[in-house]
Motif scaffolding. Structure first.
Motif, PDB file in Angstrom:
ATOM      1  N   ALA A  30       0.814  -1.215   0.000  1.00  0.00           N
ATOM      2  CA  ALA A  30       0.000   0.000   0.000  1.00  0.00           C
ATOM      3  C   ALA A  30       0.846   1.262   0.000  1.00  0.00           C
ATOM      4  N   PHE A  31       1.991   1.195   0.679  1.00  0.00           N
ATOM      5  CA  PHE A  31       2.864   2.365   0.831  1.00  0.00           C
ATOM      6  C   PHE A  31       4.276   1.999   0.363  1.00  0.00           C
ATOM      7  N   PRO A  32       4.530   1.961  -0.938  1.00  0.00           N
ATOM      8  CA  PRO A  32       5.852   1.559  -1.427  1.00  0.00           C
ATOM      9  C   PRO A  32       6.968   2.518  -1.050  1.00  0.00           C
ATOM     10  N   ALA A  33       6.627   3.738  -0.697  1.00  0.00           N
ATOM     11  CA  ALA A  33       7.565   4.715  -0.136  1.00  0.00           C
ATOM     12  C   ALA A  33       8.825   4.917  -0.970  1.00  0.00           C
ATOM     13  N   PRO A  34       8.693   5.401  -2.205  1.00  0.00           N
ATOM     14  CA  PRO A  34       9.898   5.697  -2.988  1.00  0.00           C
ATOM     15  C   PRO A  34      10.719   6.808  -2.343  1.00  0.00           C
ATOM     16  N   ARG A  35      12.019   6.582  -2.239  1.00  0.00           N
ATOM     17  CA  ARG A  35      12.914   7.550  -1.623  1.00  0.00           C
ATOM     18  C   ARG A  35      13.540   8.437  -2.690  1.00  0.00           C
ATOM     19  N   ALA A  36      13.781   9.683  -2.357  1.00  0.00           N
ATOM     20  CA  ALA A  36      14.479  10.615  -3.237  1.00  0.00           C
ATOM     21  C   ALA A  36      14.711  11.900  -2.459  1.00  0.00           C
ATOM     22  N   PRO A  37      15.896  12.499  -2.590  1.00  0.00           N
ATOM     23  CA  PRO A  37      16.126  13.788  -1.925  1.00  0.00           C
ATOM     24  C   PRO A  37      15.147  14.835  -2.446  1.00  0.00           C
ATOM     25  N   VAL A  38      14.727  15.711  -1.554  1.00  0.00           N
ATOM     26  CA  VAL A  38      13.817  16.782  -1.959  1.00  0.00           C
ATOM     27  C   VAL A  38      14.629  17.886  -2.636  1.00  0.00           C
ATOM     28  N   PRO A  39      14.366  18.160  -3.903  1.00  0.00           N
ATOM     29  CA  PRO A  39      15.162  19.176  -4.608  1.00  0.00           C
ATOM     30  C   PRO A  39      14.812  20.582  -4.146  1.00  0.00           C
ATOM     31  N   ASP A  40      15.721  21.503  -4.406  1.00  0.00           N
ATOM     32  CA  ASP A  40      15.464  22.916  -4.163  1.00  0.00           C
ATOM     33  C   ASP A  40      14.534  23.403  -5.264  1.00  0.00           C
ATOM     34  N   PRO A  41      13.329  23.850  -4.927  1.00  0.00           N
ATOM     35  CA  PRO A  41      12.395  24.250  -5.988  1.00  0.00           C
ATOM     36  C   PRO A  41      12.929  25.379  -6.862  1.00  0.00           C
ATOM     37  N   LYS A  42      13.733  26.252  -6.300  1.00  0.00           N
ATOM     38  CA  LYS A  42      14.273  27.363  -7.097  1.00  0.00           C
ATOM     39  C   LYS A  42      15.171  26.852  -8.214  1.00  0.00           C
ATOM     40  N   ARG A  43      15.858  25.746  -7.984  1.00  0.00           N
ATOM     41  CA  ARG A  43      16.699  25.172  -9.035  1.00  0.00           C
ATOM     42  C   ARG A  43      15.876  24.526 -10.141  1.00  0.00           C
ATOM     43  N   LEU A  44      14.598  24.309  -9.868  1.00  0.00           N
ATOM     44  CA  LEU A  44      13.693  23.765 -10.884  1.00  0.00           C
ATOM     45  C   LEU A  44      12.880  24.872 -11.546  1.00  0.00           C
ATOM     46  N   GLY A  45      13.265  26.108 -11.283  1.00  0.00           N
ATOM     47  CA  GLY A  45      12.568  27.230 -11.901  1.00  0.00           C
ATOM     48  C   GLY A  45      11.322  27.669 -11.156  1.00  0.00           C
ATOM     49  N   ILE A  46      11.161  27.224  -9.911  1.00  0.00           N
ATOM     50  CA  ILE A  46       9.996  27.611  -9.112  1.00  0.00           C
ATOM     51  C   ILE A  46      10.463  28.685  -8.135  1.00  0.00           C
ATOM     52  N   ALA A  47      10.430  29.924  -8.581  1.00  0.00           N
ATOM     53  CA  ALA A  47      11.025  31.025  -7.837  1.00  0.00           C
ATOM     54  C   ALA A  47      10.312  31.296  -6.514  1.00  0.00           C
ATOM     55  N   ASN A  48       9.034  30.951  -6.432  1.00  0.00           N
ATOM     56  CA  ASN A  48       8.261  31.216  -5.219  1.00  0.00           C
ATOM     57  C   ASN A  48       8.282  30.047  -4.240  1.00  0.00           C
ATOM     58  N   GLY A  49       9.170  29.071  -4.463  1.00  0.00           N
ATOM     59  CA  GLY A  49       9.197  27.879  -3.628  1.00  0.00           C
ATOM     60  C   GLY A  49      10.359  27.842  -2.667  1.00  0.00           C
ATOM     61  N   GLU A  50      10.177  27.098  -1.576  1.00  0.00           N
ATOM     62  CA  GLU A  50      11.255  26.877  -0.607  1.00  0.00           C
ATOM     63  C   GLU A  50      11.102  25.500   0.014  1.00  0.00           C
ATOM     64  N   ARG A  51      12.221  24.913   0.386  1.00  0.00           N
ATOM     65  CA  ARG A  51      12.168  23.664   1.137  1.00  0.00           C
ATOM     66  C   ARG A  51      11.890  23.980   2.595  1.00  0.00           C
ATOM     67  N   ILE A  52      11.030  23.192   3.223  1.00  0.00           N
ATOM     68  CA  ILE A  52      10.736  23.383   4.634  1.00  0.00           C
ATOM     69  C   ILE A  52      10.765  22.030   5.339  1.00  0.00           C
ATOM     70  N   GLU A  53      10.730  22.087   6.645  1.00  0.00           N
ATOM     71  CA  GLU A  53      10.648  20.871   7.452  1.00  0.00           C
ATOM     72  C   GLU A  53       9.421  20.960   8.342  1.00  0.00           C
ATOM     73  N   VAL A  54       8.667  19.887   8.381  1.00  0.00           N
ATOM     74  CA  VAL A  54       7.481  19.780   9.231  1.00  0.00           C
ATOM     75  C   VAL A  54       7.739  18.645  10.221  1.00  0.00           C
ATOM     76  N   VAL A  55       7.411  18.866  11.476  1.00  0.00           N
ATOM     77  CA  VAL A  55       7.669  17.867  12.518  1.00  0.00           C
ATOM     78  C   VAL A  55       6.343  17.373  13.076  1.00  0.00           C
ATOM     79  N   THR A  56       6.166  16.054  13.073  1.00  0.00           N
ATOM     80  CA  THR A  56       4.940  15.472  13.604  1.00  0.00           C
ATOM     81  C   THR A  56       4.974  15.462  15.132  1.00  0.00           C
ATOM     82  N   GLN A  57       3.864  15.109  15.732  1.00  0.00           N
ATOM     83  CA  GLN A  57       3.767  15.136  17.186  1.00  0.00           C
ATOM     84  C   GLN A  57       4.764  14.196  17.850  1.00  0.00           C
ATOM     85  N   ASP A  58       5.118  13.100  17.176  1.00  0.00           N
ATOM     86  CA  ASP A  58       6.079  12.165  17.770  1.00  0.00           C
ATOM     87  C   ASP A  58       7.527  12.506  17.420  1.00  0.00           C
ATOM     88  N   GLY A  59       7.755  13.645  16.778  1.00  0.00           N
ATOM     89  CA  GLY A  59       9.110  14.098  16.482  1.00  0.00           C
ATOM     90  C   GLY A  59       9.649  13.686  15.132  1.00  0.00           C
TER      91      GLY A  59
END
Length: 276
Positions: A30-59
């Motif tokens: 159900a969850f094959p979970a493909p891995r891949a580094p998250v690219p910098d959106p600006k390097r893909l031409g998405i000038a209004n994008g930024e990488r962020i980190e979100v932390v769940t309740q369990d850390g």
């Protein structure tokens, strides 16, 4: 007679192996979970994008993209779209789609599920819902975002995460693509030999959508063989509020964005813009 006994024993062993695989690896399927580094959106031409980190309740730390509104009118606070993708996707594979389908006057947040892309953790049903809670809280806390105009999008597996979010949080609208009815129905359709009592997953969209009170926009490809259109119609019928169904003619499982094209994008944009 001995030959028949051997056949019966062989079939019994084979079925036992099938049952064991179904029990042990159902979450991996159900969850094959493909891995891949998250690219910098600006390097893909998405000038209004930024990488962020979100932390769940369990850390657990989740990798994500935040795209600010590409076009401000009226000025902030702005509406926002929270995006939940399908089970074989991640942010790295979705960059061009997120860029092209982001509503111009709305922000967009997408996070990799636990174990997916660049995120920590392991993908389970509970972990996906925990990620949704954390992503929603992160988006609602942004000062430039109007928490009363947060829309949620979910495709395929993401439909379950999106419906959960709309059922548990304040949401202005829900957008679904190719929603299935439940994990049990999907198992019955694609893994008929596996006994139902082995199924640990719920992912019950038909039951969960009964708790959703916001407007719903539902897309479904008419040639989808994995999740047939009839499933999407059952989900729509179970919703207590208004649902607009858009059938994408001749679209299969993975080409709805291409086949739907500008009409798909414009319908999504109009739905989000209707909450101005």
């Amino acid at each position: 007679m001995v030959f028949l006994v051997r056949i019966a024993v062989g079939l019994a062993i084979g079925y036992a192996v099938l049952v064991a695989v179904g029990w042990l690896f159902q979450e991996r399927l159900a969850f094959p979970a493909p891995r891949a580094p998250v690219p910098d959106p600006k390097r893909l031409g998405i000038a209004n994008g930024e990488r962020i980190e979100v932390v769940t309740q369990d850390g657990t730390r989740l990798a994500g993209w935040y795209l600010s509104p590409a076009f401000h009118r009226p000025p902030p606070p702005s509406p926002a779209l929270l995006w939940f993708y399908g089970n074989g996707e991640n942010i790295a594979s979705l960059g061009p789609i997120l860029r092209d389908f982001q509503p111009r006057e709305a922000a967009l947040l997408v996070v990799d599920y636990p174990g997916y892309g660049g995120s920590e953790g392991r993908a389970t049903e509970a972990a996906l819902y925990a990620a949704a809670d954390a992503a929603y809280a992160t988006l609602a806390a942004r000062p430039q975002i109007d928490p009363g105009r947060i829309y949620v999008y979910g495709r395929s597996l993401g439909s379950a995460v999106a419906i959960y979010t709309a059922a548990h949080h304040r949401v202005a609208g829900l957008i679904l693509e190719s929603p299935f009815t439940s994990a049990a129905d999907m198992a019955r359709r694609h893994y008929a030999l596996v006994p139902r009592f082995l199924l640990r997953l719920s992912l019950d969209n038909v039951s969960a959508i009964a708790q959703v009170r916001c407007p719903i926009l539902l897309f479904h490809g008419t040639a989808d063989r994995l999740v047939p259109t009839a499933m999407g119609m059952r989900v729509a019928a179970a919703a207590p509020g208004p649902v607009e169904v858009v059938l994408i003619q001749n679209a299969g499982r993975n080409d709805t964005y291409d086949v739907g094209g500008d009409q798909y994008r414009d319908k999504l944009w109009a739905f989000v813009g209707a909450g101005k």
